[in-house]
Design an enzyme around this catalytic site. Structure first.
Site, short mmCIF file in Angstrom:
data_model
loop_
_atom_site.label_atom_id
_atom_site.label_comp_id
_atom_site.label_asym_id
_atom_site.label_seq_id
_atom_site.Cartn_x
_atom_site.Cartn_y
_atom_site.Cartn_z
N ASN A 149 -4.93 -10.65 -3.55
CA ASN A 149 -4.74 -9.94 -2.13
C ASN A 149 -4.21 -8.65 -2.49
O ASN A 149 -4.56 -7.67 -1.62
CB ASN A 149 -3.86 -10.53 -1.27
CG ASN A 149 -2.44 -11.39 -2.17
OD1 ASN A 149 -2.38 -10.85 -3.40
ND2 ASN A 149 -1.53 -11.88 -1.59
N GLY A 170 -0.86 13.34 -3.63
CA GLY A 170 -2.46 13.29 -3.30
C GLY A 170 -2.84 12.07 -4.26
O GLY A 170 -2.05 11.60 -5.09
N THR A 184 3.08 -12.24 3.18
CA THR A 184 2.25 -12.97 2.35
C THR A 184 2.97 -14.32 1.96
O THR A 184 3.99 -14.60 2.42
CB THR A 184 2.12 -11.97 1.01
OG1 THR A 184 1.03 -12.57 0.35
CG2 THR A 184 3.25 -11.65 0.45
N ARG A 194 -6.23 0.24 8.07
CA ARG A 194 -4.76 -0.04 8.29
C ARG A 194 -4.18 0.43 9.33
O ARG A 194 -4.46 1.52 9.92
CB ARG A 194 -3.99 0.77 7.06
CG ARG A 194 -4.48 0.02 5.56
CD ARG A 194 -3.77 0.53 4.39
NE ARG A 194 -4.24 0.22 3.27
CZ ARG A 194 -4.56 0.91 2.11
NH1 ARG A 194 -4.15 2.27 2.13
NH2 ARG A 194 -4.65 0.28 1.04
N THR A 208 -9.75 -5.41 1.17
CA THR A 208 -10.74 -5.88 2.16
C THR A 208 -11.43 -4.82 3.01
O THR A 208 -12.19 -4.93 3.89
CB THR A 208 -9.80 -6.79 3.41
OG1 THR A 208 -8.78 -5.63 3.96
CG2 THR A 208 -9.22 -7.87 2.93
N GLY A 209 -11.18 -3.47 2.84
CA GLY A 209 -11.73 -2.63 3.63
C GLY A 209 -11.29 -2.20 4.92
O GLY A 209 -11.81 -1.55 5.90
N GLY A 259 1.34 2.93 -2.68
CA GLY A 259 1.10 3.68 -3.99
C GLY A 259 1.59 3.41 -5.24
O GLY A 259 1.71 4.14 -5.89
N GLN A 297 2.38 -6.08 -3.13
CA GLN A 297 2.74 -6.12 -1.75
C GLN A 297 3.92 -5.17 -1.19
O GLN A 297 4.40 -4.40 -2.33
CB GLN A 297 2.71 -7.49 -1.12
CG GLN A 297 1.40 -8.06 -0.87
CD GLN A 297 1.03 -8.95 -2.08
OE1 GLN A 297 1.78 -9.62 -3.06
NE2 GLN A 297 -0.27 -9.01 -2.53
N ASP A 352 0.88 -1.19 -0.03
CA ASP A 352 -0.05 0.06 -0.11
C ASP A 352 0.79 1.38 -0.18
O ASP A 352 0.50 2.24 0.62
CB ASP A 352 -0.97 0.13 1.12
CG ASP A 352 -1.76 -1.18 1.12
OD1 ASP A 352 -2.44 -1.53 0.32
OD2 ASP A 352 -1.78 -2.05 2.24
N LYS A 369 -0.34 4.01 -8.51
CA LYS A 369 -0.49 5.24 -8.68
C LYS A 369 0.95 5.62 -9.65
O LYS A 369 0.74 6.23 -10.64
CB LYS A 369 -0.64 6.16 -7.78
CG LYS A 369 -0.84 7.74 -7.95
CD LYS A 369 -0.68 8.41 -6.60
CE LYS A 369 -0.27 9.78 -6.70
NZ LYS A 369 -1.24 10.71 -7.48
N HIS A 406 -4.62 -2.13 -6.12
CA HIS A 406 -3.70 -1.08 -6.78
C HIS A 406 -4.73 -0.14 -7.17
O HIS A 406 -5.53 -0.29 -8.12
CB HIS A 406 -2.77 -1.62 -7.67
CG HIS A 406 -1.68 -2.32 -7.44
ND1 HIS A 406 -0.91 -3.19 -8.40
CD2 HIS A 406 -1.33 -2.79 -6.28
CE1 HIS A 406 -0.25 -4.11 -7.40
NE2 HIS A 406 -0.38 -3.58 -6.44
#
Ligand code: IMP
Ligand code: MG
Length: 413
Positions: free
Chosen positions: A46, A404, A232, A298, A294-295, A23, A217, A21, A26, A49
């Protein structure tokens, strides 16, 4: 020097240097315009992006993030492929009138609903020691591959004998009828999309084209080099590119590591620079730090240079993209962990601290805060100072800054 070698030099491997996570999606979207193809080499659904263009927000789990730049897309044999999720993603892109030119390697490991059940089952078995997996069945599907029970993508088309695998599922009380229906449906989904991705990478390269390899990951989740067992189930480091795709090592090109200017972790496991309480919640909300897959909220914390130096070393990262620098702009303090303290001694080697990561106490520096910094007139002075500090400490160039989520909020240095 042959033309082949010079095209390899233009290739790029983009990997995460934290716990995922960072980024990457992006950054891959930002860079993809300069490449002929974008290839995924590890992980599976899993991953999440995210690319934001105006009001549209796209989260890819399997399809490489070059999709929005209409690039040749490749999914290599090291990826755990869930055909149901792939079908959903392609449908969504189709609904946005985005045509994909995708090749999936016939040797990809497949993820069936059975592996998702096994993911739940093994997590339950661990009880309080659960890993906090994404429950997408990724670990069990690689395990099934290691057991040589499960069909690979290409095996669906060559009359795979499913008797041993169904016996295995039945031993867990799972009903094999569902598996057989899934085999049929997956064959329909994958029909016409399979190929030999390693050869395709070679073909593109030999014609003078370039490839961007997109990692999933992050280094600290690598199954061999990360914070085991809270990792993982694949390798996440850049060196996995040639091995997993079946191409020569020089094909991976330059290694760009993506670093968020603070740290997050989703799932269980040690996190020395974690920030809890009110400040932690504030950072989470400011950075919208909720799992794209998964929402889940973090966990958040300060930038950890001990962990980062290790991640840079094991990846051979030559350059860094620094992301989300807008988030600390709302915070009066900005801390950076420069060492760990353990039983009165200071540790700066992450590998030495592995196994003690729950006990170490972070030692912080404050290299100037980013409070109120705004990118209206280019890169603000506070951010420039932070970049210089990081370049000095990490001994890598910070070549890209992102401030951003919207696609336009990324600048090259
Ligand atoms: P698994 O990969 O689903 O088996 O989960 C193992 C660990 O890796 C858990 O802590 C997950 O939250 C974490 N993980 C897996 N994929 C990602 C990702 O794309 N971003 C962040 N964490 C991930
Ligand atoms: Mg993600």
């Amino acid at each position: 020097m042959t033309s082949r070698d010079s095209s390899d030099k233009r290739n790029l491997t983009v990997v995460g240097l934290q716990w995922g996570d960072e980024g990457k999606g992006k950054i891959v979207d930002y860079l993809a315009g300069d490449y002929d193809a974008v290839a995924r080499f590890n992980g599976g659904s899993n991953a999440g992006h995210t690319v934001v263009i105006g009001k549209a927000r796209y989260t890819f789990h399997l399809v490489p993030s070059g999709a929005l730049k209409r690039k040749r897309l490749l999914i290599g044999p090291g990826v755990a492929l869930d055909p149901g999720i792939l079908a959903e993603e392609l449908e969504l892109l189709g609904a946005h009138r985005i045509r994909t030119n995708l090749m999936i390697d016939g040797r990809c490991t497949l993820v069936s609903p059975m592996e998702k059940r096994l993911d739940e089952f093994f997590e339950g078995l661990r009880g309080p020691l659960s890993l906090g997996t994404t429950k997408r069945g990724i670990g069990p599907s690689y395990a099934m591959r290691a057991l040589r029970l499960t069909p690979r993508a290409g095996d669906l088309f060559t009359g795979f004998d499913a008797r041993p695998v169904t016996k295995y599922y039945e031993s867990f009380g799972l009903k094999s009828g569902e598996f057989k229906a899934w085999l049929r449906r997956s064959t329909e989904v994958l029909d016409g999309m399979l190929g030999d991705v390693g050869s395709e990478v070679d073909r593109i390269s030999e014609r003078g084209g370039s490839v961007l390899f997109e990692g999933s990951q992050g280094a600290l989740l690598d199954i061999l080099h990360g914070s085991y067992p809270y990792v993982t189930s694949t390798q996440t480091v850049a060196g996995f590119v040639p091995a997993s795709l079946g191409v020569k090592a020089s094909r991976m090109g330059k290694v760009l590591g993506v670093v968020k200017c603070y740290t997050t972790r989703v799932g269980e496991g040690p996190f020395p620079s974690e920030v809890k309480g009110v400040l932690g919640r504030k950072m989470r909300e400011a950075g919208r730090e909720y799992g794209a897959t998964t929402g889940r909220p973090r966990r958040v914390g300060w930038l950890d240079l001990v962990a980062l130096k290790y991640a840079i070393r094991i990846n051979g990262a030559e350059e860094v993209a620094l992301t989300k620098v807008d988030v600390p702009a709302g915070l009066k303090h900005f801390k950076v962990c420069v060492a760990y303290s353990l039983d009165g001694s200071e540790i700066t080697d992450f590998q030495r601290a592995q196994g003690h990561l729950d006990e170490v106490v972070p030692v912080y520096e404050e290299p100037g805060n980013l409070f109120g910094s705004s990118f209206g007139d280019g890169v603000p002075a506070q951010v420039k100072r932070l970049v210089r500090y990081l370049e000095r400490s990490l001994r890598v160039k910070v070549g890209i800054i992102s401030y951003g989520e919207e696609r336009s909020r990324t600048v090259g240095q």
